[in-house]
Design a protein around this motif. Structure first.
Motif, mmCIF file in Angstrom:
data_model
loop_
_atom_site.group_PDB
_atom_site.id
_atom_site.type_symbol
_atom_site.label_atom_id
_atom_site.label_comp_id
_atom_site.label_asym_id
_atom_site.label_seq_id
_atom_site.Cartn_x
_atom_site.Cartn_y
_atom_site.Cartn_z
ATOM 1 N N GLY A 117 39.067 120.793 96.976
ATOM 2 C CA GLY A 117 39.097 121.693 95.826
ATOM 3 C C GLY A 117 40.507 122.120 95.481
ATOM 4 O O GLY A 117 40.892 122.165 94.314
ATOM 5 N N ARG A 118 41.301 122.430 96.494
ATOM 6 C CA ARG A 118 42.702 122.801 96.268
ATOM 7 C C ARG A 118 43.472 121.651 95.636
ATOM 8 O O ARG A 118 44.252 121.840 94.711
ATOM 9 C CB ARG A 118 43.367 123.198 97.585
ATOM 10 N N GLU A 119 43.279 120.455 96.166
ATOM 11 C CA GLU A 119 43.976 119.282 95.631
ATOM 12 C C GLU A 119 43.570 118.995 94.194
ATOM 13 O O GLU A 119 44.401 118.587 93.380
ATOM 14 C CB GLU A 119 43.721 118.056 96.512
ATOM 15 N N LEU A 120 42.305 119.188 93.877
ATOM 16 C CA LEU A 120 41.817 118.974 92.512
ATOM 17 C C LEU A 120 42.522 119.910 91.542
ATOM 18 O O LEU A 120 42.969 119.481 90.469
ATOM 19 C CB LEU A 120 40.308 119.181 92.445
ATOM 20 N N VAL A 121 42.663 121.144 91.927
ATOM 21 C CA VAL A 121 43.347 122.121 91.082
ATOM 22 C C VAL A 121 44.816 121.728 90.915
ATOM 23 O O VAL A 121 45.364 121.763 89.810
ATOM 24 C CB VAL A 121 43.220 123.553 91.646
ATOM 25 N N LEU A 122 45.454 121.343 92.006
ATOM 26 C CA LEU A 122 46.855 120.930 91.934
ATOM 27 C C LEU A 122 47.031 119.691 91.075
ATOM 28 O O LEU A 122 48.026 119.534 90.380
ATOM 29 C CB LEU A 122 47.418 120.705 93.335
ATOM 30 N N PHE A 124 45.292 118.759 88.445
ATOM 31 C CA PHE A 124 45.155 119.071 87.025
ATOM 32 C C PHE A 124 46.113 120.162 86.554
ATOM 33 O O PHE A 124 46.102 120.545 85.406
ATOM 34 C CB PHE A 124 43.721 119.478 86.691
ATOM 35 N N LYS A 125 46.937 120.639 87.441
ATOM 36 C CA LYS A 125 47.863 121.720 87.085
ATOM 37 C C LYS A 125 49.038 121.210 86.289
ATOM 38 O O LYS A 125 49.624 120.237 86.419
ATOM 39 C CB LYS A 125 48.342 122.405 88.372
#
Length: 125
Positions: A117-122, A124-125
C-alpha cells in the motif's frame, strides 16, 4: 441480520472512540517512541474479549449483548483482540497447525500488504 449489523455498528463506534481517546491520552501522558497506547489497547482488548465471551447468558446477558461487547466494542477497540480470540477458538479445537498458519499468514501478509500500500501511494505520487 440487520439487528446484528446495527448492534455491531454501535459497539464498533464506541470501541473505536474509546481506542482513540485512550491512545491520545497516553500519547500526551507518556513520552517515547514505544507505541504504548496501541500496546495497552491490544492487551486490554484481549482481556475484555476474554471476559465478555465467557459471561454466562442470563441476568441481562444474552446473545445480542455478547455480540455488542465482543464483536462490536472489542472489535472496534482493537481487531487484535478478535484475532487472538479466533486463534484461541481454533486451538481449543486442537487444530494447532491451522492456528499457526493463521497467525503467520496474518502477520506476514498483513505486513506485506502494508508495504504494498505504501509503495502504491509512492508510485502514484
Amino acid at each position: 441480520m440487520i439487528k446484528g449489523f446495527i448492534i455491531v455498528g454501535i459497539g464498533s463506534f464506541l470501541g473505536g472512540g474509546l481506542r482513540y481517546l485512550f491512545s491520545q491520552f497516553l500519547k500526551i501522558s507518556i513520552l517515547g517512541s514505544f507505541p504504548l497506547g496501541t500496546f495497552l489497547v491490544n492487551v486490554l482488548g484481549c482481556f475484555l474479549i476474554g471476559v465478555f465471551s465467557s459471561l454466562p447468558e442470563g441476568h441481562g446477558i444474552n446473545a445480542s449483548t455478547k455480540l455488542l461487547l465482543t464483536t462490536g466494542l472489542c472489535g472496534g477497540f482493537t481487531t487484535f483482540s478478535t484475532f487472538i480470540y479466533e486463534n484461541a477458538s481454533i486451538i481449543k479445537e486442537d487444530n494447532y497447525s491451522f492456528a499457526l498458519m493463521y497467525i503467520c499468514l496474518s502477520f506476514v501478509l498483513g505486513f506485506l500488504a502494508l508495504l504494498a500500500g505504501r509503495e502504491l501511494v509512492l508510485f502514484f505520487k
